[in-house]
Design an enzyme around this catalytic site. Sequence first.
Site, short mmCIF file in Angstrom:
data_model
loop_
_atom_site.label_atom_id
_atom_site.label_comp_id
_atom_site.label_asym_id
_atom_site.label_seq_id
_atom_site.Cartn_x
_atom_site.Cartn_y
_atom_site.Cartn_z
N SER A 1 0.83 -1.20 0.00
CA SER A 1 0.00 0.00 0.00
C SER A 1 0.87 1.25 0.00
O SER A 1 0.62 2.21 -0.73
CB SER A 1 -0.93 0.01 1.22
OG SER A 1 -1.85 -1.06 1.16
N GLU A 2 1.91 1.26 0.86
CA GLU A 2 2.87 2.37 0.88
C GLU A 2 4.27 1.88 1.21
O GLU A 2 4.44 0.84 1.84
CB GLU A 2 2.47 3.45 1.90
CG GLU A 2 1.37 4.38 1.46
CD GLU A 2 0.02 3.97 2.01
OE1 GLU A 2 -0.98 4.64 1.65
OE2 GLU A 2 -0.05 3.01 2.78
N THR A 3 5.24 2.68 0.78
CA THR A 3 6.65 2.51 1.13
C THR A 3 7.15 3.88 1.58
O THR A 3 6.80 4.90 0.97
CB THR A 3 7.46 2.03 -0.10
OG1 THR A 3 6.96 0.75 -0.51
CG2 THR A 3 8.94 1.91 0.22
#
Length: 295
Positions: free
Chosen positions: A46-48
């Site tokens: 979903s995010e980094t």
Amino acid sequence: MKKLSMVQLDVFTDRALTGNALAVCLDGHGLSTEQMQALARETNLSETTFILPGEASVEKESGVRVRIFTVQEELPFAGHPTLGTAFVLHKKTGAPEVRLELNVGTVPVRFEKSDGRPVFGEMTQKNPQFGATHTREAIAQFTNLSPADFDDSVPIQTVSTGMPFTITAVRSLEKLSSLRVDLNRVGEYLAQSGGKFLYFVSRETVDSKARLHARMLFYNGEDPATGSAAGCCASWMVAHGVAASDEQVMIEQGLEMHRPSRIFVRATKQDNQVINVRVGGNCVEVLRGEITLAD
């Protein structure tokens, strides 16, 4: 060759392989925006996030600089990346409070540990901005639901604590579990009113301890836990009487995708204004590794 140390965590859970996974690059200095975006596509989470360590005096004033990327874009703010990245820094320093300098500004995250329980972190998000309200008919056209499937006791409303989400209440857990959304069309619709994503909730829950069951569908599939949306939702709950001022309640999310998450939220209502929005949960480190890039 350039080597980057990364940590992967599961956020808003105290059990590995549940919650929302997050990759954290421990030192992103020297990476271009394009490289950060490419790495976020590589992790396909979903995010980094990318930590950009700075001088101690600067970090004391503004916080540790962090940038957040989805597979498609850089975000000004997101909840589970904020909590997870702060957890990595807390684990390293033991500091009871970690302040992150995000694109949206400085966000503090406080940590507490009681005997026999995992560390609990809680971020304070920006005070909410309440935006447009939407009709059930308008939102229903982008879903497989009818207008009658929405909970008409509360408004469908766009709220932002750094990222605008349109909080949409559905009457039943059954309808919410079978939800389908036309993401392209709804994205175009929301953009006209300053919205970004829909956050669907129901007062019917799987866990009796949860106040709401939530789902968030977006261009990378389904999000197991959405901390930025949870802050907007906490503000919405307190504004519309779903939760009392300063009452900490739990939102369950991610069950449909077998990544159960527990998000703890609270907000204060003072002089008819909602302030002091707090979103918290646990984190579990699941792996450490090294990425090799050509110079």
